[in-house]
Design an enzyme around this catalytic site. Structure first.
Site, short mmCIF file in Angstrom:
data_model
loop_
_atom_site.label_atom_id
_atom_site.label_comp_id
_atom_site.label_asym_id
_atom_site.label_seq_id
_atom_site.Cartn_x
_atom_site.Cartn_y
_atom_site.Cartn_z
CE1 TYR A 103 39.11 45.66 44.09
CE2 TYR A 103 39.04 43.35 44.80
CZ TYR A 103 38.47 44.62 44.76
OH TYR A 103 37.26 44.84 45.37
CE1 TYR A 142 37.16 39.82 46.78
CE2 TYR A 142 36.28 41.20 45.03
CZ TYR A 142 36.72 41.05 46.33
OH TYR A 142 36.71 42.13 47.19
NE ARG A 152 32.76 41.22 50.08
CZ ARG A 152 32.57 42.56 50.03
NH1 ARG A 152 33.59 43.36 49.80
NH2 ARG A 152 31.37 43.08 50.23
CG HIS A 155 32.29 44.92 46.12
ND1 HIS A 155 32.60 43.58 45.99
CD2 HIS A 155 33.42 45.52 46.60
CE1 HIS A 155 33.85 43.38 46.37
NE2 HIS A 155 34.38 44.53 46.75
CG HIS A 157 36.09 49.04 47.31
ND1 HIS A 157 35.97 48.61 48.61
CD2 HIS A 157 36.38 47.93 46.58
CE1 HIS A 157 36.17 47.31 48.68
NE2 HIS A 157 36.43 46.87 47.44
#
Length: 232
Positions: A103, A142, A152, A155, A157
């Site tokens: 991110y 990640y 994870r 995905h 959000h």
């Protein structure tokens, strides 16, 4: 929000010990309802008038010296109520990791490269039929420190805003066939019979020739097929 018991059965519990951070943040006492003030009921919705060109195109909205790296995808869907009626003019926001699973945030210290041409955020309004569409890059998996060898799944959000800023719903969209779903306590915390509602479907109709693979992810606000939300 519907008070139908089945609606609540769809939602993940506030406390799910396998997802360690819920142990710290889940309420330990009954919630105290607070009456809405006039400003909360009538105030302006944040961001509806700030939609700019390319806000829904993450392959374009942060370009500095070229296209972002990774597999280009299109995510499209419809926002409806429990009767299938479209929810129009709803602000839909998304945020995600880049193709390497990182991110653009100072807290994210994952040892993976940042992409100078990818910001990882976008927004759009649903049209009169409740439809939305984003162009983006498929996010990478990640590691996270929840449990040994924890990764994870891929995905995205999503955030939906209603007719005031206090009516915000947040969820996550996953991809079909991801082996990490079986080991992810965020996904596994959703009641088993409703987990499929968080997995997108490949859609040839959404796919664009020579450009990007399409996935469909519809969101339902209430009822038997209500999308599981993190903050319900």
């Amino acid at each position: 929000m519907s008070q139908n018991k089945r609606d609540w059965d769809v939602q993940p519990p506030f406390l799910y010990p396998d997802y360690k951070s819920t142990v710290l943040r889940a309420p330990s006492r009954p919630l105290v309802p607070i009456k809405h003030t006039l400003s909360e009921l009538t105030g302006p919705v944040y961001g509806h008038d700030l939609i700019r060109p390319f806000d829904n195109d993450l392959t374009m909205n942060a370009r500095v010296n070229g296209a972002p790296l990774g597999e280009r995808i299109i995510v499209a869907g419809k926002v409806t109520d429990e009767r299938g009626r479209p929810i129009s003019n709803t602000l839909v926001e998304l945020w995600q990791a880049n193709a390497s699973g990182r991110y653009v945030h100072k807290v994210d210290q994952h040892d993976a490269p940042l992409d100078p041409n990818f910001f990882g955020g976008g927004r759009c309004l649903t049209d009169s039929e409740g439809n939305y569409k984003f162009y983006t890059i498929k996010p990478g998996a990640y590691p996270w420190g929840n449990h040994p060898k924890a990764w994870r799944p891929n995905h995205i959000h999503f955030s939906l805003f209603g007719n005031q800023i206090t009516s915000r719903l947040v969820t996550q969209m996953y991809f079909p066939g991801d082996p990490l779903l079986d080991y992810d306590p965020v996904f596994q915390g959703v009641p088993e019979k409703y987990r499929h509602l968080l997995i997108s479907n490949f859609d040839l109709g959404v796919t664009e020739q020579d450009f990007a693979i399409g996935f469909r992810f519809d969101m339902v606000l209430r009822g038997d097929n209500e999308t599981p939300f993190e903050n319900r």
